[in-house]
Design a protein around this motif. Structure first.
Motif, PDB file in Angstrom:
ATOM      1  N   GLN A   1     -13.151 -20.885  -8.547  1.00  0.00           N
ATOM      2  CA  GLN A   1     -11.632 -20.135  -8.709  1.00  0.00           C
ATOM      3  C   GLN A   1     -11.014 -21.313  -8.881  1.00  0.00           C
TER       4      GLN A   1
ATOM      5  N   CYS B   1      -8.533 -10.178  -4.930  1.00  0.00           N
ATOM      6  CA  CYS B   1      -9.010 -11.589  -5.054  1.00  0.00           C
ATOM      7  C   CYS B   1      -7.634 -12.444  -5.790  1.00  0.00           C
TER       8      CYS B   1
ATOM      9  N   HIS C   1     -18.298 -11.661  -1.202  1.00  0.00           N
ATOM     10  CA  HIS C   1     -17.165 -11.904  -2.444  1.00  0.00           C
ATOM     11  C   HIS C   1     -17.093 -13.328  -2.867  1.00  0.00           C
TER      12      HIS C   1
ATOM     13  N   HIS D   1     -18.716 -15.583  -6.374  1.00  0.00           N
ATOM     14  CA  HIS D   1     -17.846 -16.039  -7.375  1.00  0.00           C
ATOM     15  C   HIS D   1     -18.660 -17.428  -7.736  1.00  0.00           C
TER      16      HIS D   1
HETATM   17 NI    NI Z   1     -11.977 -13.751  -5.223  1.00  0.00          NI
END
Ligand code: NI
Length: 167
Positions: A51, A91, A133, A137
């Motif tokens: 991310q 998220c 989760h 990613h």
């Molecule tokens: Ni996330």
């Protein structure tokens, strides 16, 4: 320490597969520290290196109410999963969107800590959701990909609109 910019869905870089960490060097330790700071600041309960556009297998999690139980997991792998639960997820890469996703009720995850020690953690409930989760990613998947195509299209449209307003 510094705050890291977070990629927003549907940025194609979120689809990148993260490489395993072979050597926990200064760079990885700094990355983990900056990711924790970024997660707390957001605020969020988990963040994957993907991310912040670093494609290495590093995640940080803190699901405690007191915000003082930081978990840093390097090369995390789910080695057991059990049961089912449906939980509303959000998220940091998909701001303002909360949707129900079905996942395992409990998981066991093997990983390396920042000292390079192999550890296992068993999580259920929210911690299990967060582990699944964040680990997802690292394989280039965002939680909205569990939803129907129609819902995904609506989410994309909503985020496009938000991006135009803030641009
Ligand atoms: Ni996330």
């Amino acid at each position: 320490m510094s705050l890291l910019p977070i990629l927003r869905f549907p940025d194609p870089r979120l689809k990148t597969l993260a490489a395993p960490v072979r050597n926990i060097d200064e760079g990885i330790i700094r990355l983990a520290r900056d990711m924790a700071e970024t997660m707390y600041e957001a605020p969020g309960i988990g963040l994957a290196a993907t991310q912040v556009d670093v494609h290495r297998q590093v995640i940080v999690i803190d699901v405690s109410e007191t915000r003082d139980r930081l978990l840093t997991l390097i090369n995390p792998r789910i080695i057991e999963s059990d049961g089912k639960q449906v939980c509303e997820e959000g998220c940091l890469s998909v701001p303002g969107i909360y949707e129900k996703v079905e996942r395992a009720e409990s998981v066991v995850v093997r990983y390396l800590d920042l000292a390079g020690q192999e550890e296992t953690i068993r999580g259920d409930g929210l911690l299990a959701v967060c582990l699944q989760h964040e680990i997802e990613h690292l394989s280039g998947k965002v939680f909205v990909e569990h939803l129907s195509r129609l819902k995904q299209m609506r989410i994309r449209a909503k985020l496009d609109k938000q991006a135009k307003i803030t641009a």
